[in-house]
Design an enzyme around this catalytic site. Structure first.
Site, mmCIF file in Angstrom:
data_model
loop_
_atom_site.group_PDB
_atom_site.id
_atom_site.type_symbol
_atom_site.label_atom_id
_atom_site.label_comp_id
_atom_site.label_asym_id
_atom_site.label_seq_id
_atom_site.Cartn_x
_atom_site.Cartn_y
_atom_site.Cartn_z
ATOM 1 N N GLY A 157 -10.264 -2.772 -26.023
ATOM 2 C CA GLY A 157 -9.266 -3.898 -26.907
ATOM 3 C C GLY A 157 -9.591 -3.850 -28.180
ATOM 4 O O GLY A 157 -10.629 -3.367 -28.594
ATOM 5 N N HIS A 197 -16.677 -9.947 -26.644
ATOM 6 C CA HIS A 197 -15.369 -10.364 -26.530
ATOM 7 C C HIS A 197 -15.265 -12.108 -26.616
ATOM 8 O O HIS A 197 -14.313 -12.620 -26.171
ATOM 9 C CB HIS A 197 -14.803 -10.257 -24.958
ATOM 10 C CG HIS A 197 -14.517 -8.882 -24.869
ATOM 11 N ND1 HIS A 197 -15.507 -7.859 -24.200
ATOM 12 C CD2 HIS A 197 -13.814 -7.859 -25.266
ATOM 13 C CE1 HIS A 197 -15.246 -6.538 -24.264
ATOM 14 N NE2 HIS A 197 -13.948 -6.428 -24.809
ATOM 15 N N GLY A 239 -37.967 -24.618 -58.620
ATOM 16 C CA GLY A 239 -38.899 -23.467 -58.215
ATOM 17 C C GLY A 239 -39.721 -23.126 -59.164
ATOM 18 O O GLY A 239 -40.561 -22.135 -59.440
ATOM 19 N N GLY A 284 -24.138 -9.642 -74.440
ATOM 20 C CA GLY A 284 -23.467 -10.861 -73.714
ATOM 21 C C GLY A 284 -21.943 -10.883 -73.781
ATOM 22 O O GLY A 284 -21.119 -11.843 -73.225
ATOM 23 N N THR A 331 -20.475 -21.098 -75.700
ATOM 24 C CA THR A 331 -21.945 -20.658 -75.097
ATOM 25 C C THR A 331 -23.143 -21.228 -75.927
ATOM 26 O O THR A 331 -22.985 -21.659 -76.690
ATOM 27 C CB THR A 331 -21.840 -18.870 -74.965
ATOM 28 O OG1 THR A 331 -21.810 -18.430 -76.230
ATOM 29 C CG2 THR A 331 -20.466 -18.673 -74.330
ATOM 30 N N GLY A 377 -26.224 -24.389 -72.388
ATOM 31 C CA GLY A 377 -27.111 -23.377 -73.083
ATOM 32 C C GLY A 377 -27.354 -23.635 -74.436
ATOM 33 O O GLY A 377 -28.161 -23.347 -75.299
#
Length: 665
Positions: A56, A221, A442, A573, A581, A645
């Site tokens: 198939g 399947h 973190g 950049g 920015t 930023g």
């Protein structure tokens, strides 16, 4: 509700898929009137055994992806998850026979429809005098007791395609190929696991799983597996799979014993991400090698799928050197990977990192005096995906931006002014608005007593600027013991140290930083990902800015450093002033700091004005259209706050000003 599929029609999707493959692969041809793909050089196979397979559709790249020299001669495709028609199978057998081949071997997965349809076509072809044989492949290791129907044919069938193809290419006869692949098929097993089901075009998902469940031992399947288990880690799932596959009480187990050599296949069932596939592959290699099994070759990718099923199957086949030679034999099949012909087990998998360049000699190294560090502040950015590079504390030290360190290394003095509030919670909100990570994700704060972090709980933690006095020989006997010279007055008001040294006086960053943390046993140490954007841009800026300061650290040199940093940021950049920015605030400040080049310029007056201009420039980004950076992908209607930023740059410059104002400069 039926699933969404990118098809022209449900009825024609299998034909369209095969036509697309053939259209893009000059080595394939369609057999008119049938859903059959054959090698386009079929007429060159005179005197060679032909290999036909199929089943198939919905298992792509199987089966048509494995047609080519050294593998299959052709394939017959059915509708999605449906056995191919007997007439098409017979037409394929006749086509290869008319090309002058020396018999045909049908390689069939063990499913009732496939066995019946291929078997009927075989009998009809034999009645016409065409030599045909058939092998039925059953490599499923899910069922602990064998059923009358036998083991299902799964991804291991692809390895049989490869072995049989290499034998046929070598000129081996039909009966011998049939005998040898039948033996090989008994020495392999496959087990699959899936996070959810798949859905046939025009239909609903074939089964349902709760959010905390996964399906173990399922077929290709969309049928349910042998049992459902709770969601677990990749390592735990792989261990469970291999335990099941090698359990001697399992009638379909593979006897992979200590010292056995295997070919491992990590097969994407269709919808698993490549990231997850790599994690599973790593776990499988570690788990097998941990059991003393030698991995001769490892194939990782999509070989036999079940439409978009987000799952994986593991196949391993016991091999010896002659069998490995057949696996390594050349093939032109498009879906067979370019596997290195060297063992996986026993190979060196890492290379030592390059050594840091030798440190530049300075007055301290030469036995002279060094700047007094009692009054100075050693400052480390705590950041990462949110705002800036992500250093951490290791054994009472800080780690940060890479490069050699010595006590009077020129750098940038940044410290949160005593008593000043942190802008970071608001920066997190701004950052999230433009699709960035939270500015507090973190972070490890400086280690407290016992090596633990003060704020080391899970989740999002507030970021700050960690600051403390630099140790010197007068206050830290450990420094004096290493032979540091006595202190002298600091030679320049802006001289300070960016990040701190590691154990050997070098700054640690990236993979080495993570390894150092693990080696030193820092609690909770784990690598943290770095996004593109501010971390790299700060690094570019500071690296370029450091160059003019090698010749001197007077005010004109600091102005030149600002210019050099801005030039590097624009070069790499690709942002310009006005693009909304961080460069908007930094560029505005840089234009004002050019005044430092004037004779008699006042450090604090110029810097104070530059800070105000940077803050105004950051606020002005609120009404700008984003033309660079991550925010450029966000609708302008949703950007109703200043660029995070730019706000961060202004906050850093304000912190520098406050530190200098509180110092004797």
């Amino acid at each position: 509700m039926t699933s969404k599929k990118l098809v022209n029609s449900v009825a024609g999707c299998a034909d369209d898929a095969l036509a697309g493959l053939v259209a893009c692969n000059p080595s394939l041809q369609l057999l008119q009137g049938h859903r059959v793909a054959l090698r386009s050089d079929l007429d060159s196979l005179k005197g060679q055994v032909a290999l036909l397979s199929g089943g198939g559709s919905g298992h792509e790249p199987a089966h048509a992806g494995f047609v080519g020299k050294g593998m299959l001669t052709g394939v017959i495709a059915g509708a999605v998850f449906t056995s191919p028609a007997v007439g098409s199978i017979l037409a394929a057998i006749r086509a290869v026979a008319q090309a002058g081949t020396a018999g045909t071997l049908l390689i069939v997965k063990n499913y009732t429809g496939d066995r019946l349809n291929f078997g009927l076509a075989l009998e009809q072809a034999r009645a016409e005098g065409i030599p045909v044989e058939m092998v039925v492949i059953g490599d499923d290791s899910a069922f602990t007791t064998l059923r009358k129907t036998g083991r299902r044919g799964l991804c291991g069938t692809v390895l049989i395609h490869k072995v049989a193809g290499a034998l046929a290419e070598a000129g081996v006869g039909l009966e011998e190929i049939t005998r040898r692949v039948s033996l090989v098929a008994k020495a392999m097993g496959t087990l699959g696991v899936s996070l959810s089901s798949c859905s046939v075009p025009g239909s609903k998902p074939t089964f349902e799983l709760s959010a905390d469940e996964i399906e173990l031992g399922l077929g290709i399947h969309g049928e349910a597996g042998v049992r459902r288990i709770k969601m677990a880690t990749a390592d735990e799932i792989v261990t469970l799979m291999l335990d099941h596959m090698t359990d001697s009480s399992n009638a379909s187990h593979v006897p992979a014993l200590l010292g056995s050599s295997v070919v491992l296949v990590v097969n994407n069932l269709g919808g698993l991400s490549f990231l997850e596939l790599g994690i599973i592959a790593d776990a499988a290699v570690r788990c097998l090698e941990g059991r003393g099994v030698k991995i001769a070759r490892a194939l990782v990718g999509t070989f036999m799928s079940a439409l978009e099923m987000p799952g994986v199957s593991l196949t391993f086949m016991l091999v010896d050197e002659p069998l490995l030679d057949l696996i390594d034999a050349e093939t032109t099949a498009a879906a067979w990977p370019n596997v290195a012909k060297v063992p996986v087990t026993g190979r060196k998998r890492s290379r030592a990192a390059p050594a840091e360049p030798p440190e530049v000699p300075d007055s301290a190294a030469a036995g002279g005096t060094r700047p007094c560090c009692e009054a100075r502040v050693r400052v480390v950015f705590l950041g990462g995906p949110g705002l800036w590079p992500e250093p951490r504390g290791v054994g009472g030290r800080a780690v940060g931006y890479a490069g050699p360190w010595h006590p009077h290394r020129s750098g940038l003095l940044v410290r949160r002014a005593r008593g000043a509030s942190s802008p970071l919670p608001s920066l997190s909100r701004l950052r999230l608005q433009v699709g960035g990570a939270c500015a507090g994700t973190g972070v490890h704060q400086p280690p407290g007593p016992g090596g633990t972090s003060e704020r080391s709980g899970p989740g999002c933690r507030r970021r700050g600027l960690w600051h403390h006095p630099q140790p010197c020989s007068q206050s830290n006997p450990g420094v004096a013991e290493r032979g540091s010279p006595p202190c002298q007055p600091c030679p320049a008001p802006l001289q300070a140290v960016l990040p701190a040294p590691g154990e050997d006086g070098r700054l640690i960053w990236g993979g080495e930083r993570h390894r150092a943390g693990r080696e030193r046993g820092h609690p909770g140490w784990a690598p943290r990902a770095h996004s593109s954007g501010p971390p790299q841009l700060y690094g570019l800026f500071l690296t370029a800015a450091a160059q003019p300061l090698k010749a001197g650290t007077d005010l004109p040199a600091w102005s030149a450093a600002m210019d050099a940093g801005l030039e590097a940021m624009q070069k790499y950049g690709k942002a310009a002033p006005g693009d909304r920015t961080m460069l908007d605030a930094l560029w505005a400040a840089g234009q004002e700091l050019k005044a430092w080049k004037n004779p008699g310029a006042d450090l604090l007056q110029v810097l104070s004005k530059a800070v105000k201009i940077a803050e105004a420039a950051a606020e002005a980004t609120r009404s700008m259209e984003a033309r660079a950076g991550r925010a450029s992908y966000i609708s302008s209607a949703r950007l109703d706050q200043p660029d995070p930023g730019a706000v961060a740059v202004a906050a850093i410059l304000r912190a520098i000003l406050k530190v200098l104002q509180s110092s004797d400069v």
